[in-house]
Scaffold this active site. Structure first.
Site, PDB file in Angstrom:
ATOM      1  N   GLU A 106      35.829 -58.176  16.220  1.00 33.08           N
ATOM      2  CA  GLU A 106      34.979 -57.103  15.741  1.00 33.08           C
ATOM      3  C   GLU A 106      34.056 -56.498  17.024  1.00 33.08           C
ATOM      4  O   GLU A 106      33.552 -55.409  17.194  1.00 33.08           O
ATOM      5  CB  GLU A 106      34.012 -57.757  14.915  1.00 33.08           C
ATOM      6  CG  GLU A 106      34.561 -57.909  13.473  1.00 33.08           C
ATOM      7  CD  GLU A 106      33.699 -58.556  12.499  1.00 33.08           C
ATOM      8  OE1 GLU A 106      33.451 -59.792  12.873  1.00 33.08           O
ATOM      9  OE2 GLU A 106      33.215 -58.035  11.599  1.00 33.08           O
ATOM     10  N   GLU A 126      38.843 -63.732   8.173  1.00 26.42           N
ATOM     11  CA  GLU A 126      37.568 -64.245   7.253  1.00 26.42           C
ATOM     12  C   GLU A 126      37.856 -64.913   5.936  1.00 26.42           C
ATOM     13  O   GLU A 126      37.298 -65.733   5.533  1.00 26.42           O
ATOM     14  CB  GLU A 126      36.518 -63.452   7.444  1.00 26.42           C
ATOM     15  CG  GLU A 126      35.889 -63.409   8.670  1.00 26.42           C
ATOM     16  CD  GLU A 126      36.487 -62.367   9.664  1.00 26.42           C
ATOM     17  OE1 GLU A 126      37.476 -61.871   9.367  1.00 26.42           O
ATOM     18  OE2 GLU A 126      35.818 -62.177  10.984  1.00 26.42           O
TER      19      GLU A 126
END
Ligand SMILES: NC(=O)c1ccc[n+]([C@@H]2O[C@H](COP(=O)([O-])OP(=O)(O)OC[C@H]3O[C@@H](n4cnc5c(N)ncnc54)[C@H](O)[C@@H]3O)[C@@H](O)[C@H]2O)c1
Length: 703
Positions: A106, A126
């Site tokens: 990210e 995730e």
């Protein structure tokens, strides 16, 4: 500027920001603080016209620091930090290597360009922890590659390689040669070509990648792939929500949704297991000075189902292994099965023919134990028979070098008793693999009262190259996993005698989340195998004439399970499906009649309670007796060896989720119905329920 975790250097007009947080460059609080300071510095340092972001060590940022998950939310801090990178007035290039996951990926999406060394892997995993990418991933990735491909990455959860990353379009170049120099050269090219910042946040998401059809397809896939799970659906909502929004609005949505995901039992359960699996190797009572023996070679006695699978684990780990059997024919059969197993991996493209040859070359066969005199570890995997095992151990005692580990793969036999066959009981230990041994990740390590600390340490450490999760247990009938299986299987069998169909019992369990219903498991393992175990251990079971009678009835009718096409279900060749079989149901009804078992209706709720409560109750006993070191070890056994749903955290975590008071009341309800023989609550359960405590609390207080 130089902090211990992040440093800045200048290479002409290119600022080089380098993080160094071994072993895997987790983005912990210190790294975030260092990066914030670094970005401020390069912004105010005169003469900078580009920046690069790199990491030292074996990987670029591997992800967030998961130990911070239970603390204050870090997403907001990340969002602020990443915005500082994105808003730099000159281009910033991330230069990646290793495994770039979650928050590690990210941060690069907030950089303006991304390059990577060959072999780098990228992922947003995730959802496997019950959460969603929460540091901009659900909003920036769709701006770069569209909603469809982002969904593919996020729901797929597995890392992708540089080829896919280039195709998807979030990677600009693969850097052959030295990564730092290559990344700086890339930045210099940008400057020379007068290319300024290319901010992801200023791009908009292509709505054609988020049509109703695409979203419906991924929603259906998520429901199928992640049964009973919330996080994958939340991820879809967040990613789809990126369409038509400014980055700020999208990040606000992501923030709301990540907080919802983090509050679910599912995410607490999955994060619990993440840590539980790392904790199992710790054995608090071993002296600190304990040194493991080096393991350079192994010998396996018995080249059947288990011996062959275990040999594959050693060969995969690069450890030479010799298989022994009673005669040449059995040995050849065993070696042939191994060859076939590797062969099918080659066929499916999972292994190269060269790797197959390399691994097969590590596996030898012999009928003469003296060929194993140099082996560091022996694992016995012959028939489940005490006299035979003792005979084998006595023979090994004569040839094994001093200090060699003498392990048995027994499932049900008393290892204290096996150890009496040798003059060095301190070297005897249980290594209980699960079938298929080359696939199943669980290894129960069973210590006797005499097993030495060195042997325990050796086996716990050996599990790493063998790619197993070891859980330490003390000797008792069934160790941890099978001992807990007893009550679970017992009730399933009782219910099919009481009039429930095998399908009804299995469906209730599978809908709840078990990987496979228990009766289907029996069919797969072989009804004859189960019946043999029941027969040879009859003295250990309670005096109940109906005990295991469902299995016996099915077996008496010549039904062995999948292997002969009929057990609790019917099977057809060339087809893995199970079919309801009125004949099996008739057999069960007949046996119930003989035994005088009253017929009753079963709700799904009753099926679940009757199967799960005894399982959990036995787990609490195991904990109280010290057979398992900790509750989370029991959770690892059942999630990694018995198909217990990970998103429910394992049986002990589940007990705390429903509440020990509820569990106790449930057990007492069935005791009132069926009598105390099978329904006595564990003393620790009674105590904790009265005190209003959880198992987790009890464990914390005990430390
Ligand atoms: N199959 C499972 O699911 C499973 C799981 C965990 C543990 N176990 C345990 O593993 C052990 C082996 O089980 P399996 O399923 O592999 O059995 P198996 O019948 O497939 O293999 C046993 C092997 O031992 C060999 N053998 C017999 N006598 C021998 C001797 N005197 N010397 C050398 N070899 C001899 C046999 O020829 C055969 O190849 C048992 O103790 C069993 O309880 C089995």
């Amino acid at each position: 500027m130089t902090s211990s975790l992040v440093s800045v250097a200048y290479h002409g007009g290119v600022a080089v920001i380098t993080a160094n947080n071994p072993p895997v460059n987790a983005i912990c609080a210190g790294v975030r603080a260092g990066l914030l300071e670094a970005v401020k510095e390069v912004r105010s340092h005169g003469g900078v016209n580009a920046a690069v972001l790199l990491c030292e060590g074996r990987t670029f940022f591997s992800g967030a620091d998961i130990s911070e998950f239970s603390g204050p939310p870090m997403e907001e801090e990340c969002r602020h930090l990443f915005a500082q990178f994105e808003n730099l007035p000159f281009p910033i290039v991330a230069g990646m290597h290793g495994t770039v996951m979650g928050g590690g990926l990210e941060i690069t999406l907030a950089c303006h360009y991304r390059v990577a060394a060959p072999g780098t892997r990228f992922g947003l995993p995730e959802v496997t922890l019950g959460i969603i990418p929460g540091a901009g991933g659900t909003q920036r990735m769709p701006r770069l590659i569209g909603v469809e491909k982002t969904l593919e990455m996020v729901l797929g959860a597995a890392p992708v390689n540089t080829k896919t990353a280039l195709e998807y379009g979030f990677l600009d170049r693969v850097i052959d040669g030295e990564l730092q120099a290559g990344t700086i050269a890339f930045a210099e090219e940008l400057v020379a070509a007068n290319k300024g910042p290319r901010r992801t946040g200023e791009l908009s998401v292509d709505p054609a990648t988020a049509t109703d059809e695409i979203v419906a397809r991924f929603t259906a896939q998520a429901k199928k792939q992640y049964r009973n799970r919330q996080a994958p659906l939340t991820a879809i909502e967040a990613i789809r929500g990126s369409v038509g929004k400014t980055l700020a609005a999208g990040l606000a949505l992501e923030d709301t949704l990540v907080n919802i995901a983090k509050a679910t039992t599912e995410s607490r359960a999955l994060i619990h297991l993440f840590f539980a699996e790392r904790e199992t190797r710790k054995v608090p009572d071993l002296p600190k000075v304990t040194q493991p023996h080096a393991v350079g070679s192994a010998a396996i006695i018995g080249s059947g189902t288990m011996g062959g699978g275990i040999a594959i684990c050693f060969a995969n780990a690069g450890i030479p292994v010799t298989l022994f059997d009673a005669n040449q024919e059995a040995l050849d059969r065993g070696l042939g099965v191994i060859d076939k197993t590797y062969g099918s991996m080659v066929k499916r493209g999972r292994l190269s023919p060269e790797d197959k040859a390399r691994r097969m070359a590590l596996i030898g066969g012999s009928l003469d134990y003296t060929d194993a005199r140099d082996a560091d570890v022996f694992i016995e995997a012959v028939f489940e028979n005490m006299a035979l095992k003792k005979q084998i151990f006595a023979a090994l005692d004569k040839v094994a070098k001093p200090g060699a580990v003498l392990a048995t793969n027994t499932s049900t036999l008393d290892i204290e008793d096996i150890a009496t066959a040798v003059g060095r009981p301190q070297d005897v230990v249980g290594m209980h693999f699960f079938s298929p041994a080359n696939v199943m990740p669980l290894l129960e390590v069973v210590r006797t009262n005499k097993t030495s600390p060195e042997v325990i340490r050796t086996v716990m450490d050996l599990s790493r190259p063998l790619k197993k999760t070891p859980v330490l247990a003390k000797v008792c009938y069934g160790f941890i996993g099978n001992r807990m299986m007893e009550g679970y299987a017992r009730e399933a069998e009782f219910m099919v005698l009481e009039g429930a169909t095998p399908r009804q019992v299995d469906s209730a369990l599978e809908t709840w989340g078990m990987a496979m219903g228990i009766l289907a498991v029996f069919d797969m393992a072989g009804i004859d195998v189960g019946v043999n175990v029941h027969k040879s251990n009859a003295d250990k079971y309670p005096p109940d004439p109906a005990y295991y009678q469902a299995d016996f009835a099915i077996h008496d009718a010549g039904r062995k399970g999948q292997k002969n096409g009929k057990g609790y279900y019917r099977y057809e060749s060339g087809d893995r499906a199970r079919y309801d079989d009125p004949e099996a149901i008739e057999i069960l009804r007949g046996r119930a009649k003989q035994l005088g078992v009253a017929q009753r209706e079963h709700s799904d709720e009753e099926i679940l309670e009757r199967c799960l409560y005894p399982l959990v109750n036995e787990g609490i006993r195991i904990l109280e007796e010290g057979v398992a070191l900790r509750a989370s070890d029991i959770d690892v056994v059942w999630t990694s060896g018995y198909g217990f749903p990970r998103y429910r955290g394992g049986p002990m975590f589940y007990a705390d989720t429903i509440g020990l008071k509820t569990l106790l009341e449930g057990i007492l309800k069935y005791r009132a119905l069926f009598g105390p023989m099978h329904w006595e609550p564990a003393p620790l359960l009674v105590k904790l329920a009265a005190e209003g405590k959880t198992l987790a609390q009890w464990e914390r207080e005990r430390r």
